[in-house]
Design a protein around this motif. Structure first.
Motif, mmCIF file in Angstrom:
data_model
loop_
_atom_site.group_PDB
_atom_site.id
_atom_site.type_symbol
_atom_site.label_atom_id
_atom_site.label_comp_id
_atom_site.label_asym_id
_atom_site.label_seq_id
_atom_site.Cartn_x
_atom_site.Cartn_y
_atom_site.Cartn_z
ATOM 1 N N TYR A 112 -70.166 24.502 40.799
ATOM 2 C CA TYR A 112 -70.444 25.749 40.087
ATOM 3 C C TYR A 112 -69.374 26.798 40.372
ATOM 4 O O TYR A 112 -68.928 27.514 39.474
ATOM 5 C CB TYR A 112 -71.820 26.258 40.486
ATOM 6 C CG TYR A 112 -72.234 27.536 39.793
ATOM 7 C CD1 TYR A 112 -72.448 27.566 38.416
ATOM 8 C CD2 TYR A 112 -72.415 28.705 40.523
ATOM 9 C CE1 TYR A 112 -72.839 28.730 37.774
ATOM 10 C CE2 TYR A 112 -72.800 29.877 39.893
ATOM 11 C CZ TYR A 112 -73.016 29.890 38.515
ATOM 12 O OH TYR A 112 -73.392 31.049 37.894
ATOM 13 N N THR A 166 -64.662 27.747 35.749
ATOM 14 C CA THR A 166 -64.574 29.104 35.218
ATOM 15 C C THR A 166 -65.011 29.141 33.751
ATOM 16 O O THR A 166 -65.093 28.106 33.078
ATOM 17 C CB THR A 166 -63.140 29.636 35.308
ATOM 18 O OG1 THR A 166 -62.294 28.865 34.412
ATOM 19 C CG2 THR A 166 -62.602 29.513 36.727
ATOM 20 N N MET A 167 -65.261 30.339 33.288
ATOM 21 C CA MET A 167 -65.604 30.509 31.871
ATOM 22 C C MET A 167 -64.431 30.069 30.996
ATOM 23 O O MET A 167 -64.622 29.541 29.902
ATOM 24 C CB MET A 167 -65.956 31.967 31.596
ATOM 25 C CG MET A 167 -67.223 32.449 32.300
ATOM 26 S SD MET A 167 -68.726 31.894 31.489
ATOM 27 C CE MET A 167 -69.022 33.296 30.384
ATOM 28 N N ALA A 226 -70.159 23.177 28.855
ATOM 29 C CA ALA A 226 -70.579 23.678 30.165
ATOM 30 C C ALA A 226 -71.324 22.601 30.938
ATOM 31 O O ALA A 226 -71.123 22.443 32.156
ATOM 32 C CB ALA A 226 -71.457 24.912 29.986
ATOM 33 N N THR A 236 -71.988 36.235 31.123
ATOM 34 C CA THR A 236 -71.572 35.817 32.459
ATOM 35 C C THR A 236 -71.791 34.316 32.624
ATOM 36 O O THR A 236 -72.536 33.702 31.857
ATOM 37 C CB THR A 236 -72.373 36.543 33.560
ATOM 38 O OG1 THR A 236 -73.750 36.125 33.489
ATOM 39 C CG2 THR A 236 -72.284 38.057 33.401
ATOM 40 N N LYS A 237 -71.172 33.758 33.645
ATOM 41 C CA LYS A 237 -71.343 32.324 33.916
ATOM 42 C C LYS A 237 -72.782 32.014 34.311
ATOM 43 O O LYS A 237 -73.324 30.967 33.945
ATOM 44 C CB LYS A 237 -70.374 31.869 34.995
ATOM 45 C CG LYS A 237 -70.399 30.357 35.232
ATOM 46 C CD LYS A 237 -69.245 29.885 36.090
ATOM 47 C CE LYS A 237 -69.346 30.358 37.512
ATOM 48 N NZ LYS A 237 -68.348 29.707 38.403
#
Length: 211
Positions: free
Chosen positions: A40, A44-45, A31, A65-66
């Motif tokens: 940001y 995506t995840m 990440a 969640t992100k």
């Protein structure tokens, strides 16, 4: 036999916990690479899962969640700050003000070398919660400036430049020692961290001290 089973279960539990922590760390590392080098909103995840080499369901299961993932990244990104700030404790009350200002430059470099990318990400994320975290850190940094020995040492030295009050000196320290200067000079202009430290020390001495 019962003891053996219990011992086996404890071992398996410890192993699963260790594996879970390794997976979590791998996701956070992925990440950080993606979020600090992209935007940001565009990451995506699923992108993070691919970068980490795990199933995207795993990322969701651990972080949800992100935003929560980004907040966890921030929560774990500043463990080195406390050690860097200890350099201020080594300043002697009767020491030379030049030494104090070069210490401020040194501390800034030690901090930003390891987290300037995260600070820039927080500020540029566009997310209100992350931006609020960034502003909170900046307010804490300003409050910390008032507690360090540097402003007091400058005042005691009698060398503070005419027309600059102690409160204004704190403001100058806060502004010049902020992450923007490091980001612009090191990330954008390609300066080395050591060159940044040297420049910052020279700038602080030139602006705040009278010869």
């Amino acid at each position: 036999m019962v003891k053996a089973v219990k011992g086996h279960r404890a071992y398996n539990g410890a192993l699963r916990s260790e594996q879970a922590q390794m997976t979590r760390g791998r996701i956070l590392d992925a990440a950080r690479r993606l979020l600090t080098n992209g935007t940001y909103s565009s990451v995506t995840m699923e992108d993070i899962a691919t970068e980490a080499g795990v199933a995207y369901q795993t990322v969701y299961a651990i972080f949800g969640t992100k935003l929560k993932l980004a907040q966890a990244l921030i929560d774990t990104g500043f463990p080195h700050v406390a050690d860097a700030l200890k350099l201020f404790d080594e300043l002697k009350p009767s020491g030379r003000p030049e030494t104090a200002l070069r210490t401020a430059a040194r501390v800034s470099r030690l901090i930003y070398e390891l987290c300037a990318d995260l600070l820039r990400f927080m500020r540029e994320s566009g997310d209100p919660a992350l931006l609020a975290r960034y502003r909170q850190r900046e307010e804490q940094r300003l409050a910390g400036m008032m507690q360090y020995r540097v402003p007091e040492l400058l005042k005691r030295s009698g060398r503070l430049r005419a027309g600059i009050s102690p409160a204004e000196a704190v403001g100058v320290l806060w502004a010049l020692c902020g992450p923007d200067q490091y980001t612009q000079l090191v990330f954008d202009r390609g300066w080395t961290p050591s060159r940044y430290e040297e420049w910052l020390g020279d700038a602080l001495i030139s602006i705040l001290l009278q010869t």
